[in-house]
Write a protein that holds these residues in place. Structure first.
Motif, PDB file in Angstrom:
ATOM      1  N   TYR A 161     -16.175 -30.416 -30.036  1.00 59.17           N
ATOM      2  CA  TYR A 161     -15.914 -29.303 -29.125  1.00 59.17           C
ATOM      3  C   TYR A 161     -14.615 -28.617 -29.545  1.00 59.17           C
ATOM      4  CZ  TYR A 161     -19.474 -30.616 -25.651  1.00 59.17           C
ATOM      5  OH  TYR A 161     -20.653 -30.873 -24.993  1.00 59.17           O
ATOM      6  N   ASP A 162     -14.694 -27.320 -29.803  1.00 60.57           N
ATOM      7  CA  ASP A 162     -13.507 -26.507 -30.068  1.00 60.57           C
ATOM      8  C   ASP A 162     -13.162 -25.780 -28.768  1.00 60.57           C
ATOM      9  OD1 ASP A 162     -13.567 -27.276 -32.776  1.00 60.57           O
ATOM     10  OD2 ASP A 162     -14.981 -25.652 -33.256  1.00 60.57           O
ATOM     11  N   ILE A 163     -12.110 -26.201 -28.115  1.00 62.46           N
ATOM     12  CA  ILE A 163     -11.777 -25.743 -26.760  1.00 62.46           C
ATOM     13  C   ILE A 163     -10.564 -24.819 -26.801  1.00 62.46           C
ATOM     14  CG2 ILE A 163     -11.110 -26.496 -24.439  1.00 62.46           C
ATOM     15  CD1 ILE A 163     -12.501 -29.196 -25.141  1.00 62.46           C
ATOM     16  N   GLY A 164     -10.621 -23.749 -26.020  1.00 61.97           N
ATOM     17  CA  GLY A 164      -9.506 -22.803 -25.941  1.00 61.97           C
ATOM     18  C   GLY A 164      -9.320 -22.024 -27.230  1.00 61.97           C
ATOM     19  N   THR A 165     -10.403 -21.498 -27.767  1.00 65.01           N
ATOM     20  CA  THR A 165     -10.335 -20.782 -29.046  1.00 65.01           C
ATOM     21  C   THR A 165     -10.059 -19.307 -28.832  1.00 65.01           C
ATOM     22  OG1 THR A 165     -12.731 -20.409 -29.030  1.00 65.01           O
ATOM     23  CG2 THR A 165     -11.930 -22.393 -30.127  1.00 65.01           C
ATOM     24  N   LYS A 166      -9.462 -18.685 -29.814  1.00 67.28           N
ATOM     25  CA  LYS A 166      -9.264 -17.243 -29.807  1.00 67.28           C
ATOM     26  C   LYS A 166     -10.557 -16.564 -30.245  1.00 67.28           C
ATOM     27  CE  LYS A 166      -4.257 -17.123 -30.657  1.00 67.28           C
ATOM     28  NZ  LYS A 166      -3.186 -16.642 -31.570  1.00 67.28           N
ATOM     29  N   GLN A 167     -10.678 -15.286 -29.931  1.00 68.81           N
ATOM     30  CA  GLN A 167     -11.883 -14.547 -30.283  1.00 68.81           C
ATOM     31  C   GLN A 167     -12.039 -14.506 -31.802  1.00 68.81           C
ATOM     32  OE1 GLN A 167     -11.991 -10.604 -28.693  1.00 68.81           O
ATOM     33  NE2 GLN A 167     -14.112 -10.223 -29.328  1.00 68.81           N
ATOM     34  N   GLY A 168     -13.262 -14.821 -32.257  1.00 70.47           N
ATOM     35  CA  GLY A 168     -13.561 -14.812 -33.686  1.00 70.47           C
ATOM     36  C   GLY A 168     -13.300 -16.131 -34.384  1.00 70.47           C
ATOM     37  N   TYR A 169     -12.852 -17.148 -33.631  1.00 67.61           N
ATOM     38  CA  TYR A 169     -12.571 -18.446 -34.256  1.00 67.61           C
ATOM     39  C   TYR A 169     -13.876 -19.092 -34.721  1.00 67.61           C
ATOM     40  CZ  TYR A 169     -11.127 -23.306 -34.831  1.00 67.61           C
ATOM     41  OH  TYR A 169     -10.889 -24.557 -35.341  1.00 67.61           O
ATOM     42  N   ASN A 170     -13.859 -19.619 -35.948  1.00 67.91           N
ATOM     43  CA  ASN A 170     -15.060 -20.252 -36.504  1.00 67.91           C
ATOM     44  C   ASN A 170     -14.637 -21.259 -37.567  1.00 67.91           C
ATOM     45  OD1 ASN A 170     -17.697 -20.877 -37.127  1.00 67.91           O
ATOM     46  ND2 ASN A 170     -18.026 -19.067 -38.408  1.00 67.91           N
ATOM     47  N   TYR A 171     -14.601 -22.520 -37.175  1.00 69.17           N
ATOM     48  CA  TYR A 171     -14.228 -23.595 -38.105  1.00 69.17           C
ATOM     49  C   TYR A 171     -15.506 -24.206 -38.669  1.00 69.17           C
ATOM     50  CZ  TYR A 171     -12.031 -27.863 -39.859  1.00 69.17           C
ATOM     51  OH  TYR A 171     -11.595 -28.905 -40.663  1.00 69.17           O
ATOM     52  N   GLN A 172     -15.614 -24.254 -40.000  1.00 65.72           N
ATOM     53  CA  GLN A 172     -16.839 -24.652 -40.670  1.00 65.72           C
ATOM     54  C   GLN A 172     -16.865 -26.112 -41.123  1.00 65.72           C
ATOM     55  OE1 GLN A 172     -19.537 -22.803 -40.883  1.00 65.72           O
ATOM     56  NE2 GLN A 172     -18.564 -21.018 -39.938  1.00 65.72           N
ATOM     57  N   GLY A 173     -15.958 -26.948 -40.664  1.00 64.18           N
ATOM     58  CA  GLY A 173     -15.954 -28.351 -41.112  1.00 64.18           C
ATOM     59  C   GLY A 173     -17.235 -29.065 -40.720  1.00 64.18           C
ATOM     60  N   GLU A 174     -17.942 -29.645 -41.722  1.00 61.23           N
ATOM     61  CA  GLU A 174     -19.189 -30.350 -41.454  1.00 61.23           C
ATOM     62  C   GLU A 174     -18.944 -31.813 -41.094  1.00 61.23           C
ATOM     63  OE1 GLU A 174     -21.767 -29.882 -44.764  1.00 61.23           O
ATOM     64  OE2 GLU A 174     -21.967 -27.712 -44.536  1.00 61.23           O
TER      65      GLU A 174
ATOM     66  N   ILE B 153      -2.085 -25.570 -35.020  1.00 63.80           N
ATOM     67  CA  ILE B 153      -0.679 -25.163 -35.130  1.00 63.80           C
ATOM     68  C   ILE B 153      -0.502 -23.690 -34.780  1.00 63.80           C
ATOM     69  CG2 ILE B 153       1.214 -24.836 -36.779  1.00 63.80           C
ATOM     70  CD1 ILE B 153       0.235 -27.386 -38.215  1.00 63.80           C
ATOM     71  N   ASN B 154      -1.377 -22.837 -35.299  1.00 64.07           N
ATOM     72  CA  ASN B 154      -1.209 -21.396 -35.042  1.00 64.07           C
ATOM     73  C   ASN B 154      -1.841 -20.933 -33.722  1.00 64.07           C
ATOM     74  OD1 ASN B 154      -4.023 -20.972 -35.502  1.00 64.07           O
ATOM     75  ND2 ASN B 154      -3.668 -20.714 -37.709  1.00 64.07           N
ATOM     76  N   GLY B 155      -2.422 -21.856 -32.966  1.00 63.67           N
ATOM     77  CA  GLY B 155      -2.958 -21.514 -31.652  1.00 63.67           C
ATOM     78  C   GLY B 155      -4.344 -20.916 -31.661  1.00 63.67           C
ATOM     79  N   SER B 156      -5.041 -20.945 -32.800  1.00 64.59           N
ATOM     80  CA  SER B 156      -6.413 -20.423 -32.839  1.00 64.59           C
ATOM     81  C   SER B 156      -7.354 -21.288 -32.012  1.00 64.59           C
ATOM     82  CB  SER B 156      -6.903 -20.345 -34.292  1.00 64.59           C
ATOM     83  OG  SER B 156      -6.124 -19.431 -35.037  1.00 64.59           O
ATOM     84  N   VAL B 157      -7.043 -22.584 -31.882  1.00 63.83           N
ATOM     85  CA  VAL B 157      -7.798 -23.509 -31.054  1.00 63.83           C
ATOM     86  C   VAL B 157      -6.796 -24.394 -30.316  1.00 63.83           C
ATOM     87  CG1 VAL B 157      -8.065 -25.129 -32.992  1.00 63.83           C
ATOM     88  CG2 VAL B 157      -9.616 -25.286 -31.026  1.00 63.83           C
ATOM     89  N   THR B 158      -7.062 -24.657 -29.050  1.00 67.93           N
ATOM     90  CA  THR B 158      -6.116 -25.430 -28.226  1.00 67.93           C
ATOM     91  C   THR B 158      -6.378 -26.925 -28.312  1.00 67.93           C
ATOM     92  OG1 THR B 158      -5.951 -23.568 -26.689  1.00 67.93           O
ATOM     93  CG2 THR B 158      -5.194 -25.706 -25.901  1.00 67.93           C
ATOM     94  N   ILE B 159      -7.651 -27.309 -28.231  1.00 71.66           N
ATOM     95  CA  ILE B 159      -8.039 -28.728 -28.272  1.00 71.66           C
ATOM     96  C   ILE B 159      -9.248 -28.869 -29.178  1.00 71.66           C
ATOM     97  CG2 ILE B 159      -8.836 -30.721 -26.938  1.00 71.66           C
ATOM     98  CD1 ILE B 159      -7.561 -29.420 -24.463  1.00 71.66           C
ATOM     99  N   GLN B 160      -9.258 -29.917 -29.982  1.00 64.49           N
ATOM    100  CA  GLN B 160     -10.428 -30.239 -30.814  1.00 64.49           C
ATOM    101  C   GLN B 160     -10.857 -31.661 -30.452  1.00 64.49           C
ATOM    102  OE1 GLN B 160     -10.007 -29.724 -35.177  1.00 64.49           O
ATOM    103  NE2 GLN B 160     -11.647 -28.231 -34.935  1.00 64.49           N
TER     104      GLN B 160
END
Length: 224
Positions: A152-165, A175-182
């Motif tokens: 779950y990628d929680i508290g994401t900014k608009q357009g956030y898309n992490y591709q880790g499989e 760190i940069n605040g693109s996602v709050t909790i992973q």
């Protein structure tokens, strides 16, 4: 002799005339004009009824009193306002239907660190986790055991898309605040929560909160 007879006849005539006049006077005094006497049966009828009949214009039309007696109440006039507390509902084709309010989806809840700590429990089913955290997750592979996990990628900014499989962590995004909790949830063979962990940024440091299979809890700093 003749003079005496004449006087006698005159006296008799006077007496008779006087008697007829007195009789006529008595009859005239006792007589009552017909216009002042009530007609036969009128007084008795009013005494029986006990009231004076109202004029024709004040009497209800035929059938009205019977109808009101059946319904038990008089019909209100057109201009009568509804009783206090009575809701007036629109009717007819032009009445707009009122939509029923919708319950907020689980994803509308504010999910933060404390919410996850207090509500995510071991042995929860997948449906229970969806109700708690929502249905927006990414299925990834546990690098050590090879089984499937939910991220779950929680508290994401608009357009956030992490591709880790794999179950890799987006350290830069935290760190940069693109996602709050992973958050990573691992499942047992029965599809219940086996263990889970999540990472978050606090005071410039990345923390990991981990709940192990045996229920032990560990929270530590993974990057300062």
């Amino acid at each position: 002799m003749k003079k005496s007879m004449v006087l006698l006849m005159i006296a008799v005539a006077i007496v008779l005339a006087s008697g007829c006049g007195e009789k006529s006077s008595r009859e005239g005094e006792s007589a009552v004009p017909s216009s002042t006497q009530p007609s036969a049966g009128t007084e008795q009828k009013n005494a029986d009824a006990g009231t004076v009949a109202p004029p024709v214009s004040q009497q209800p039309e035929a059938g009205t009193e019977h109808k009101n007696a059946d319904t038990g109440k008089a019909s209100p006039s057109v201009g009568t306002p509804p009783a206090k507390g009575t809701e007036t509902k629109p009717s007819g084709a032009g009445a707009a239907s009122q939509p029923s309010p919708k319950k907020a989806a689980s994803t509308d809840r504010k999910i933060d660190v404390d919410y996850i700590k207090q509500n995510l429990k071991m042995n929860m089913s997948q449906d229970e986790v969806k109700k708690l955290l929502g249905s927006t997750y990414t299925e990834v592979t546990n690098a050590m055991e090879g089984n499937k996990m939910w991220r779950y990628d929680i508290g994401t900014k608009q357009g956030y898309n992490y591709q880790g499989e794999m179950d890799s962590i987006d350290m830069d995004g935290l760190i940069n605040g693109s996602v709050t909790i992973q958050l990573f949830v691992d499942w047992s063979e029965e599809k219940t929560v086996n263990h889970y962990s999540f990472l978050y940024l606090k005071d410039g440091k990345i923390y990991e909160y981990r709940v192990f299979e045996d229920g032990q809890v560990k929270e530590s700093i993974v990057q300062e």
